[in-house]
Design a protein around this motif. Structure first.
Motif, mmCIF file in Angstrom:
data_model
loop_
_atom_site.group_PDB
_atom_site.id
_atom_site.type_symbol
_atom_site.label_atom_id
_atom_site.label_comp_id
_atom_site.label_asym_id
_atom_site.label_seq_id
_atom_site.Cartn_x
_atom_site.Cartn_y
_atom_site.Cartn_z
ATOM 1 N N VAL A 62 -0.604 4.377 -3.392
ATOM 2 C CA VAL A 62 0.231 4.410 -4.315
ATOM 3 C C VAL A 62 0.265 3.301 -4.755
ATOM 4 C CG1 VAL A 62 3.152 4.175 -4.613
ATOM 5 C CG2 VAL A 62 2.081 6.079 -2.463
ATOM 6 N N LEU A 63 -0.062 1.834 -4.549
ATOM 7 C CA LEU A 63 -0.507 0.722 -4.802
ATOM 8 C C LEU A 63 -1.243 0.583 -6.601
ATOM 9 C CD1 LEU A 63 0.047 -2.167 -5.068
ATOM 10 C CD2 LEU A 63 -1.281 -2.463 -3.115
ATOM 11 N N LEU A 64 -2.610 1.671 -5.873
ATOM 12 C CA LEU A 64 -3.787 1.841 -7.147
ATOM 13 C C LEU A 64 -2.586 2.012 -8.172
ATOM 14 C CD1 LEU A 64 -6.747 1.880 -4.008
ATOM 15 C CD2 LEU A 64 -6.438 0.061 -5.821
ATOM 16 N N PHE A 65 -2.074 3.663 -7.418
ATOM 17 C CA PHE A 65 -1.793 3.872 -8.924
ATOM 18 C C PHE A 65 -1.066 3.103 -10.011
ATOM 19 C CE2 PHE A 65 1.703 7.068 -10.254
ATOM 20 C CZ PHE A 65 1.561 7.897 -11.212
ATOM 21 N N ALA A 66 -0.466 2.761 -9.084
ATOM 22 C CA ALA A 66 0.968 1.668 -9.825
ATOM 23 C C ALA A 66 0.220 -0.020 -10.992
ATOM 24 C CB ALA A 66 1.923 1.361 -9.105
ATOM 25 N N TYR A 67 -1.327 0.091 -10.986
ATOM 26 C CA TYR A 67 -2.123 -0.822 -11.112
ATOM 27 C C TYR A 67 -1.778 -1.872 -12.507
ATOM 28 C CZ TYR A 67 -6.095 -4.556 -12.463
ATOM 29 O OH TYR A 67 -6.685 -4.916 -12.850
ATOM 30 N N GLN A 68 -1.408 -0.385 -13.506
ATOM 31 C CA GLN A 68 -1.277 -0.880 -14.576
ATOM 32 C C GLN A 68 -0.312 -1.351 -15.269
ATOM 33 O OE1 GLN A 68 -1.576 2.509 -17.297
ATOM 34 N NE2 GLN A 68 -1.081 4.122 -16.018
ATOM 35 N N TYR A 69 0.714 -1.389 -14.270
ATOM 36 C CA TYR A 69 2.629 -1.090 -13.893
ATOM 37 C C TYR A 69 2.553 -2.670 -13.848
ATOM 38 C CZ TYR A 69 3.009 3.387 -14.968
ATOM 39 O OH TYR A 69 2.478 5.185 -15.841
ATOM 40 N N LEU A 70 1.869 -2.882 -12.132
ATOM 41 C CA LEU A 70 2.466 -4.371 -11.999
ATOM 42 C C LEU A 70 0.872 -5.517 -11.906
ATOM 43 C CD1 LEU A 70 2.864 -2.313 -8.169
ATOM 44 C CD2 LEU A 70 4.867 -3.198 -10.103
ATOM 45 N N GLY A 71 0.238 -5.331 -12.541
ATOM 46 C CA GLY A 71 -0.810 -6.268 -12.686
ATOM 47 C C GLY A 71 -2.237 -6.109 -11.188
ATOM 48 N N GLY A 77 -2.915 -8.775 -4.276
ATOM 49 C CA GLY A 77 -2.294 -9.478 -2.798
ATOM 50 C C GLY A 77 -1.582 -8.536 -1.942
ATOM 51 N N THR A 78 -0.940 -7.609 -2.262
ATOM 52 C CA THR A 78 0.026 -6.576 -1.897
ATOM 53 C C THR A 78 -0.677 -5.536 -0.344
ATOM 54 O OG1 THR A 78 1.564 -6.076 -3.674
ATOM 55 C CG2 THR A 78 1.296 -4.493 -1.648
ATOM 56 N N LEU A 79 -2.046 -5.406 -1.426
ATOM 57 C CA LEU A 79 -3.527 -4.558 -0.686
ATOM 58 C C LEU A 79 -3.878 -5.368 0.323
ATOM 59 C CD1 LEU A 79 -4.695 -1.782 -0.709
ATOM 60 C CD2 LEU A 79 -7.010 -2.921 -2.121
ATOM 61 N N PHE A 80 -4.590 -6.731 0.179
ATOM 62 C CA PHE A 80 -4.098 -7.203 1.008
ATOM 63 C C PHE A 80 -3.433 -7.245 2.629
ATOM 64 C CE2 PHE A 80 -3.767 -11.668 3.748
ATOM 65 C CZ PHE A 80 -5.437 -11.993 4.141
ATOM 66 N N GLY A 81 -2.034 -7.556 2.281
ATOM 67 C CA GLY A 81 -0.982 -7.746 3.057
ATOM 68 C C GLY A 81 -0.999 -5.907 3.981
ATOM 69 N N ILE A 82 -1.208 -5.118 2.698
ATOM 70 C CA ILE A 82 -0.628 -3.828 3.854
ATOM 71 C C ILE A 82 -2.006 -3.500 4.600
ATOM 72 C CG2 ILE A 82 -1.675 -1.491 3.625
ATOM 73 C CD1 ILE A 82 0.545 -1.916 0.226
ATOM 74 N N THR A 83 -3.481 -4.365 4.100
ATOM 75 C CA THR A 83 -4.747 -3.962 5.291
ATOM 76 C C THR A 83 -4.488 -4.921 6.566
ATOM 77 O OG1 THR A 83 -5.709 -3.580 3.470
ATOM 78 C CG2 THR A 83 -6.361 -4.123 5.660
ATOM 79 N N VAL A 84 -3.965 -5.715 6.749
ATOM 80 C CA VAL A 84 -2.912 -6.473 7.620
ATOM 81 C C VAL A 84 -2.432 -5.525 8.150
ATOM 82 C CG1 VAL A 84 -2.233 -9.258 8.820
ATOM 83 C CG2 VAL A 84 -4.445 -9.169 6.876
ATOM 84 N N THR A 85 -1.118 -5.779 7.702
ATOM 85 C CA THR A 85 -0.290 -5.053 8.768
ATOM 86 C C THR A 85 -0.216 -3.602 9.072
ATOM 87 O OG1 THR A 85 1.657 -5.272 7.122
ATOM 88 C CG2 THR A 85 2.067 -3.844 8.711
ATOM 89 N N SER A 86 -1.504 -2.900 8.489
ATOM 90 C CA SER A 86 -1.844 -1.707 9.000
ATOM 91 C C SER A 86 -2.537 -1.847 10.387
ATOM 92 C CB SER A 86 -2.603 -0.497 8.044
ATOM 93 O OG SER A 86 -1.977 -0.566 6.932
ATOM 94 N N VAL A 87 -3.538 -3.134 10.680
ATOM 95 C CA VAL A 87 -4.778 -3.228 11.425
ATOM 96 C C VAL A 87 -3.654 -4.115 12.767
ATOM 97 C CG1 VAL A 87 -6.959 -5.129 12.357
ATOM 98 C CG2 VAL A 87 -6.722 -3.110 10.217
ATOM 99 N N SER A 88 -2.419 -4.528 12.402
ATOM 100 C CA SER A 88 -0.984 -5.377 13.262
ATOM 101 C C SER A 88 -1.188 -4.213 14.264
ATOM 102 C CB SER A 88 -0.429 -5.891 12.379
ATOM 103 O OG SER A 88 -1.489 -7.397 11.547
ATOM 104 N N ILE A 89 -0.926 -3.336 13.224
ATOM 105 C CA ILE A 89 0.170 -1.976 13.592
ATOM 106 C C ILE A 89 -0.919 -1.654 15.239
ATOM 107 C CG2 ILE A 89 1.365 -0.062 13.629
ATOM 108 C CD1 ILE A 89 2.056 -0.614 10.456
ATOM 109 N N ASP A 90 -1.669 -1.291 14.573
ATOM 110 C CA ASP A 90 -2.565 -0.554 15.403
ATOM 111 C C ASP A 90 -3.104 -1.975 16.477
ATOM 112 O OD1 ASP A 90 -4.368 1.535 16.311
ATOM 113 O OD2 ASP A 90 -6.170 0.303 15.862
ATOM 114 N N VAL A 91 -3.369 -2.868 16.896
ATOM 115 C CA VAL A 91 -3.517 -3.864 17.684
ATOM 116 C C VAL A 91 -2.460 -4.019 18.484
ATOM 117 C CG1 VAL A 91 -4.382 -6.239 18.188
ATOM 118 C CG2 VAL A 91 -5.069 -4.805 16.804
#
Length: 204
Positions: A62-71, A77-91
């Protein structure tokens, strides 16, 4: 330490707190924190896809789809946060269990930590992705409040999740949204003023 380094450290902390809330308290009880989380819970229930992987794929797509709208800065920054969140959920999901034996207590505690984590992200100018991005795009094209499409999209997904798993989930999901929103509103607008101690000697 540079401003950018501090920014990403705080994004990391917020994402870890968010992952902790979802991996320990909310996802084990199938409580969705939003539309993307609802789809994640459904896919895990139906075909046992790992929660962390599904959430990352949905949010990042969803985030990559909205790249042109959000900058670019927002997306990275959001993709970094999403990645850390996903890894944290698993751990956290593998190595920690909730100390409570009541789903409502889990929901309450998880919602508080979820709100704290989201606030850390918002204060750094990023988000946790998900349905909010779609709602934002719809609001721009339809010239409406983004809260309206977000409510209907999330509500539709919550109802499907509740129908498939348990109707109690609707109440828990709504309460989770309400509690975490209150935490976010309070912490986001909270300002702490730190005064330097005076070194002047009192005249005698």
């Amino acid at each position: 330490m540079s401003y950018l380094s501090k920014k990403y450290i705080l994004i990391f902390i917020g994402a870890v707190i968010q992952g902790f809330s979802m991996g320990v308290f909310l996802f084990p009880n199938a409580i969705p924190t939003g539309g993307a989380a609802g789809i994640t819970v459904l896919l895990n229930y139906w075909i046992h896809v790992p929660l962390s992987l599904t959430l990352w794929i949905l949010n990042s797509s969803v985030l990559l789809f909205a790249y042109q709208y959000l900058g670019g800065g927002y997306v990275v920054g959001t993709l970094f946060g999403i990645t850390v969140t996903s890894v944290s959920i698993d751990v956290f999901g593998k190595f920690l269990d909730t100390p409570f034996s009541n789903v409502w207590i889990d929901m309450f505690v998880g919602s508080i930590f979820f709100g704290i984590g989201i606030t850390c992200l918002l204060r750094q100018g990023v988000s946790n992705g998900g349905i909010g991005v779609i709602a934002y795009i719809i609001s721009r094209y339809r010239h409406i409040d983004p809260g309206k499409p977000m409510f209907w999209i999330n509500g539709f997904i919550f109802v499907i999740t509740a129908y498939v798993i348990d109707w109690q989930i609707v109440i828990q999901a709504i309460l989770c949204q309400w509690i975490s929103s209150k935490i976010i509103n309070w912490l986001y607008n909270l300002s702490v003023e730190v005064k330097a101690p005076s070194l002047a000697w009192r005249k005698k």
